[in-house]
Motif scaffolding. Structure first.
Motif, PDB file in Angstrom:
ATOM      1  N   ARG A  26       0.899  -1.099   0.155  1.00  0.00           N
ATOM      2  CA  ARG A  26      -0.036   0.045  -0.174  1.00  0.00           C
ATOM      3  C   ARG A  26       0.968   1.497  -0.187  1.00  0.00           C
ATOM      4  NH1 ARG A  26      -5.615  -1.484   1.963  1.00  0.00           N
ATOM      5  NH2 ARG A  26      -5.410  -3.659   1.618  1.00  0.00           N
ATOM      6  N   CYS A  27       0.527   1.949  -0.272  1.00  0.00           N
ATOM      7  CA  CYS A  27       1.552   3.367  -0.157  1.00  0.00           C
ATOM      8  C   CYS A  27       0.144   4.949  -0.691  1.00  0.00           C
ATOM      9  CB  CYS A  27       1.496   3.462  -1.819  1.00  0.00           C
ATOM     10  SG  CYS A  27       3.146   5.004  -1.380  1.00  0.00           S
ATOM     11  N   ASP A  28       0.889   6.069   0.486  1.00  0.00           N
ATOM     12  CA  ASP A  28      -0.318   7.030   0.070  1.00  0.00           C
ATOM     13  C   ASP A  28      -0.489   8.475  -1.570  1.00  0.00           C
ATOM     14  OD1 ASP A  28       2.308   7.500   1.061  1.00  0.00           O
ATOM     15  OD2 ASP A  28       1.656   8.897   1.967  1.00  0.00           O
ATOM     16  N   LEU A  29       0.995   7.490  -1.819  1.00  0.00           N
ATOM     17  CA  LEU A  29       0.910   8.058  -3.359  1.00  0.00           C
ATOM     18  C   LEU A  29       0.603   7.408  -4.453  1.00  0.00           C
ATOM     19  CD1 LEU A  29       4.209  10.236  -2.264  1.00  0.00           C
ATOM     20  CD2 LEU A  29       1.981  10.617  -2.491  1.00  0.00           C
ATOM     21  N   ARG A  30       1.056   7.579  -5.857  1.00  0.00           N
ATOM     22  CA  ARG A  30       0.439   7.133  -6.630  1.00  0.00           C
ATOM     23  C   ARG A  30       0.828   7.257  -8.262  1.00  0.00           C
ATOM     24  NH1 ARG A  30      -2.443   5.013  -3.379  1.00  0.00           N
ATOM     25  NH2 ARG A  30      -4.495   4.043  -3.508  1.00  0.00           N
ATOM     26  N   CYS A  31       2.688   6.931  -7.701  1.00  0.00           N
ATOM     27  CA  CYS A  31       3.568   7.202  -8.627  1.00  0.00           C
ATOM     28  C   CYS A  31       3.333   6.907  -9.664  1.00  0.00           C
ATOM     29  CB  CYS A  31       5.453   7.262  -8.203  1.00  0.00           C
ATOM     30  SG  CYS A  31       5.428   7.925  -6.835  1.00  0.00           S
ATOM     31  N   VAL A  32       3.935   7.100 -11.320  1.00  0.00           N
ATOM     32  CA  VAL A  32       3.443   7.070 -12.597  1.00  0.00           C
ATOM     33  C   VAL A  32       3.596   5.952 -13.473  1.00  0.00           C
ATOM     34  CG1 VAL A  32       2.323   9.455 -12.873  1.00  0.00           C
ATOM     35  CG2 VAL A  32       4.069   8.778 -14.156  1.00  0.00           C
ATOM     36  N   TYR A  33       4.808   6.206 -12.623  1.00  0.00           N
ATOM     37  CA  TYR A  33       5.970   4.798 -13.545  1.00  0.00           C
ATOM     38  C   TYR A  33       5.882   3.565 -12.157  1.00  0.00           C
ATOM     39  CZ  TYR A  33       8.644   7.528  -9.784  1.00  0.00           C
ATOM     40  OH  TYR A  33       9.150   7.738  -8.542  1.00  0.00           O
ATOM     41  N   CYS A  34       5.330   3.899 -10.925  1.00  0.00           N
ATOM     42  CA  CYS A  34       4.965   2.747  -9.861  1.00  0.00           C
ATOM     43  C   CYS A  34       4.150   1.898 -10.510  1.00  0.00           C
ATOM     44  CB  CYS A  34       5.552   3.146  -8.827  1.00  0.00           C
ATOM     45  SG  CYS A  34       5.381   2.011  -7.570  1.00  0.00           S
ATOM     46  N   MET A  35       2.808   2.304 -10.256  1.00  0.00           N
ATOM     47  CA  MET A  35       1.417   1.372  -9.888  1.00  0.00           C
ATOM     48  C   MET A  35       0.500   1.828 -11.278  1.00  0.00           C
ATOM     49  SD  MET A  35       0.338   2.283  -6.598  1.00  0.00           S
ATOM     50  CE  MET A  35       1.128   2.296  -4.776  1.00  0.00           C
ATOM     51  N   SER A  36      -0.143   1.568 -11.543  1.00  0.00           N
ATOM     52  CA  SER A  36      -1.322   1.932 -12.501  1.00  0.00           C
ATOM     53  C   SER A  36      -2.589   3.028 -11.403  1.00  0.00           C
ATOM     54  CB  SER A  36      -1.962   0.737 -13.434  1.00  0.00           C
ATOM     55  OG  SER A  36      -2.940  -0.178 -12.597  1.00  0.00           O
ATOM     56  N   GLY A  72       8.833  -0.408   0.756  1.00  0.00           N
ATOM     57  CA  GLY A  72       7.095  -1.744   0.395  1.00  0.00           C
ATOM     58  C   GLY A  72       6.883  -0.588  -1.358  1.00  0.00           C
ATOM     59  N   GLY A  73       5.795  -0.907  -1.744  1.00  0.00           N
ATOM     60  CA  GLY A  73       4.651   0.527  -0.973  1.00  0.00           C
ATOM     61  C   GLY A  73       5.585   1.287  -0.009  1.00  0.00           C
ATOM     62  N   GLU A  74       4.385   1.576   0.522  1.00  0.00           N
ATOM     63  CA  GLU A  74       5.351   3.134   1.959  1.00  0.00           C
ATOM     64  C   GLU A  74       5.264   2.262   3.095  1.00  0.00           C
ATOM     65  OE1 GLU A  74       6.829   5.433   1.562  1.00  0.00           O
ATOM     66  OE2 GLU A  74       6.700   5.837   4.165  1.00  0.00           O
ATOM     67  N   PRO A  75       6.598   1.651   3.433  1.00  0.00           N
ATOM     68  CA  PRO A  75       6.785   1.311   4.255  1.00  0.00           C
ATOM     69  C   PRO A  75       6.378   1.565   5.997  1.00  0.00           C
ATOM     70  CG  PRO A  75       9.184   1.854   3.819  1.00  0.00           C
ATOM     71  CD  PRO A  75       7.966   2.200   2.825  1.00  0.00           C
ATOM     72  N   THR A 101      11.855   5.248   2.175  1.00  0.00           N
ATOM     73  CA  THR A 101      10.604   6.085   2.309  1.00  0.00           C
ATOM     74  C   THR A 101      10.228   7.296   1.195  1.00  0.00           C
ATOM     75  OG1 THR A 101       8.878   7.027   3.858  1.00  0.00           O
ATOM     76  CG2 THR A 101      11.589   7.324   3.714  1.00  0.00           C
ATOM     77  N   ASN A 102       9.357   7.714   0.949  1.00  0.00           N
ATOM     78  CA  ASN A 102       8.777   8.664   0.133  1.00  0.00           C
ATOM     79  C   ASN A 102       8.090   9.827   0.912  1.00  0.00           C
ATOM     80  OD1 ASN A 102       6.123   8.287   1.534  1.00  0.00           O
ATOM     81  ND2 ASN A 102       4.852   7.342  -0.339  1.00  0.00           N
ATOM     82  N   ALA A 103       8.770  10.092   1.881  1.00  0.00           N
ATOM     83  CA  ALA A 103       9.213  10.873   3.110  1.00  0.00           C
ATOM     84  C   ALA A 103       7.438  11.300   2.999  1.00  0.00           C
ATOM     85  CB  ALA A 103      10.274  12.043   2.648  1.00  0.00           C
ATOM     86  N   MET A 328       5.909  -2.143  -9.370  1.00  0.00           N
ATOM     87  CA  MET A 328       7.206  -2.117  -8.033  1.00  0.00           C
ATOM     88  C   MET A 328       7.125  -1.864  -6.947  1.00  0.00           C
ATOM     89  SD  MET A 328      10.633  -1.269  -8.436  1.00  0.00           S
ATOM     90  CE  MET A 328      12.252  -0.440  -9.037  1.00  0.00           C
ATOM     91  N   ASN A 329       5.309  -1.323  -6.056  1.00  0.00           N
ATOM     92  CA  ASN A 329       5.074  -1.246  -5.095  1.00  0.00           C
ATOM     93  C   ASN A 329       4.973  -2.867  -4.314  1.00  0.00           C
ATOM     94  OD1 ASN A 329       2.953  -1.369  -6.836  1.00  0.00           O
ATOM     95  ND2 ASN A 329       1.211  -1.586  -5.042  1.00  0.00           N
ATOM     96  N   SER A 330       3.945  -4.287  -5.134  1.00  0.00           N
ATOM     97  CA  SER A 330       4.599  -5.061  -5.385  1.00  0.00           C
ATOM     98  C   SER A 330       5.999  -5.885  -5.126  1.00  0.00           C
ATOM     99  CB  SER A 330       2.996  -6.019  -5.076  1.00  0.00           C
ATOM    100  OG  SER A 330       2.794  -5.369  -6.529  1.00  0.00           O
TER     101      SER A 330
HETATM  102 FE1  SF4 Z   1       5.591   6.488  -5.272  1.00  0.00          FE
HETATM  103 FE2  SF4 Z   1       6.742   5.027  -3.665  1.00  0.00          FE
HETATM  104 FE3  SF4 Z   1       4.238   4.573  -3.380  1.00  0.00          FE
HETATM  105 FE4  SF4 Z   1       5.568   3.622  -5.691  1.00  0.00          FE
HETATM  106  S1  SF4 Z   1       5.549   3.202  -3.419  1.00  0.00           S
HETATM  107  S2  SF4 Z   1       3.917   4.881  -5.719  1.00  0.00           S
HETATM  108  S3  SF4 Z   1       7.152   5.312  -5.718  1.00  0.00           S
HETATM  109  S4  SF4 Z   1       5.812   6.472  -3.330  1.00  0.00           S
END
Ligand code: SF4
Ligand code: SAM
Length: 333
Positions: A26-36, A72-75, A101-103, A328-330
């Motif tokens: 899981r993550c609170d962001l959705r980076c375009v290269y990482c997730m659909s 992660g995802g976002e640890p 981390t994404n900080a 990448m997130n999984s």
């Molecule tokens: Fe972005 Fe990291 Fe979240 Fe992927 S796991 S969407 S790279 S912040």
């Protein structure tokens, strides 16, 4: 006289000394290269518990792993991750515990992470322009990430590294500003070529490819890059920069393949042990640990046996359907 090879050595003689653990997809962001955009996360019931993660990590360390990175995802969105980190950092034989981390949570967690024994931290940051940052992450707030970076600097980690994935026509014009941002704060920065993991729809990966050599050429108009043989135990090739403490690195899966030096394996949040970023070869450690909850022997045997599955290297292709379906997130990037 032949010395006995370390238990975690693969068919190509590479010793595995580094484990990356994804504690959540899981993550609170959705980076375009990482997730659909329509990413579905794994149901919580399928995740390893924190106790299971700690047990698998201990077995790896007892088998010779010296460095662990939690990712992660976002640890930092996984509940109680700080207590897991404390447990991992206390493992006898572990030389280094690091975090990626994404900080977004660092403004509140940075001091606790340092106290838990995290030594180095990698922070992802692809743009210094708020609107662009929001577009690349599909919802992120740059100011919150910058506050997190400042909190990490105050917390006194041994080294902070910024990770920037560079895409042509999306952020390639920011490489000098990103480098200056990191170097002026005594941080390292690594520029990463996008890897084709899972399908994404927002850009064409072949068109967005911006090779490390092009980044280096852009940077050398602003900085004097001095080649080094320094490594931080990973695939990055590092340069020192005249007048600064921090270093600039390049992670170039396409233009400078690094597989011959590979020293790592990855544990996904569901307990799959991935032997290579660029292949689906894996072993289900969750099934082993649940079948044998109080006996480490089968788990250790499964880990040692898995080494025979480690492929020689990745075969990333930027065009066509990605060879690897998982994002990448999984994966545990
Ligand atoms: Fe972005 Fe990291 Fe979240 Fe992927 S796991 S969407 S790279 S912040
Ligand atoms: N959420 C945390 C973060 O963003 O730092 C940790 C997990 S993230 C998957 C780890 C790293 O992988 C980040 O630096 C991110 O930029 C990078 N990454 C994600 N997808 C990638 C891709 N397709 N190619 C290259 N790097 C990628």
């Amino acid at each position: 006289m032949h010395s006995t090879p370390a238990p975690l050595t693969d068919r190509f003689g590479r010793r595995v000394s580094y484990l990356r653990i994804s504690v959540t997809d899981r993550c609170d962001l959705r980076c375009v290269y990482c997730m659909s955009e329509e990413t579905r996360f794994v149901p919580r019931a399928r995740l390893l518990t924190l106790e299971e993660i700690a047990c698998i990590a201990r077995c790896f360390v007892e088998l010779g792993v010296e460095r662990i990175r939690v990712t992660g995802g976002e640890p930092l969105v996984r509940r109680n991750v700080v207590s897991l980190l404390s447990e991992l950092s206390a493992l006898p034989g572990l030389r280094e515990l690091t975090l990626t981390t994404n900080a977004t949570q660092l403004h509140r967690l940075a001091p606790q992470l340092r106290s838990a024994g995290v030594q180095r931290i990698n922070i992802s940051l692809d743009s210094l322009r708020p609107e662009r940052f929001r577009a690349l992450t599909r919802n992120g707030r740059l100011e919150r990430v910058l506050a997190g970076i400042e909190a990490a600097r105050r917390a006194g980690f041994r080294r902070i590294k910024i990770n920037s994935v560079i895409l042509r026509n999306r952020n390639h014009d920011e490489v000098v500003s990103l480098a200056r941002f990191a170097l002026e704060r005594e941080m390292d920065i690594a520029f990463i070529e996008e890897m084709p993991l899972g399908s994404i729809h927002e850009h064409d990966r072949a068109e967005a490819h911006y090779p490390s050599d092009a980044i280096a050429a852009d940077l050398s108009r602003a900085f004097t890059l001095l080649p080094t043989t320094e490594r931080s135990g990973g695939p990055a090739r590092y340069f020192r920069v005249a007048g600064f403490e921090g270093r600039i690195g390049f992670i170039s899966p396409h233009s400078h393949n690094f597989c011959d030096q590979c020293n790592r394996v990855r544990l996904t949040a569901t307990g799959r042990l991935l032997l290579c970023l660029g292949h689906e070869h894996s072993v289900d450690l969750r099934q082993v640990i649940r079948a044998h909850p109080i006996d480490d022997t089968p788990l250790k045997e499964a880990i040692v046996d898995a080494m025979a599955l480690k492929p020689q290297g990745h075969r990333f292709e930027l065009r066509g359907v990605p060879v690897v379906a998982r994002h990448m997130n999984s994966t545990g990037g």
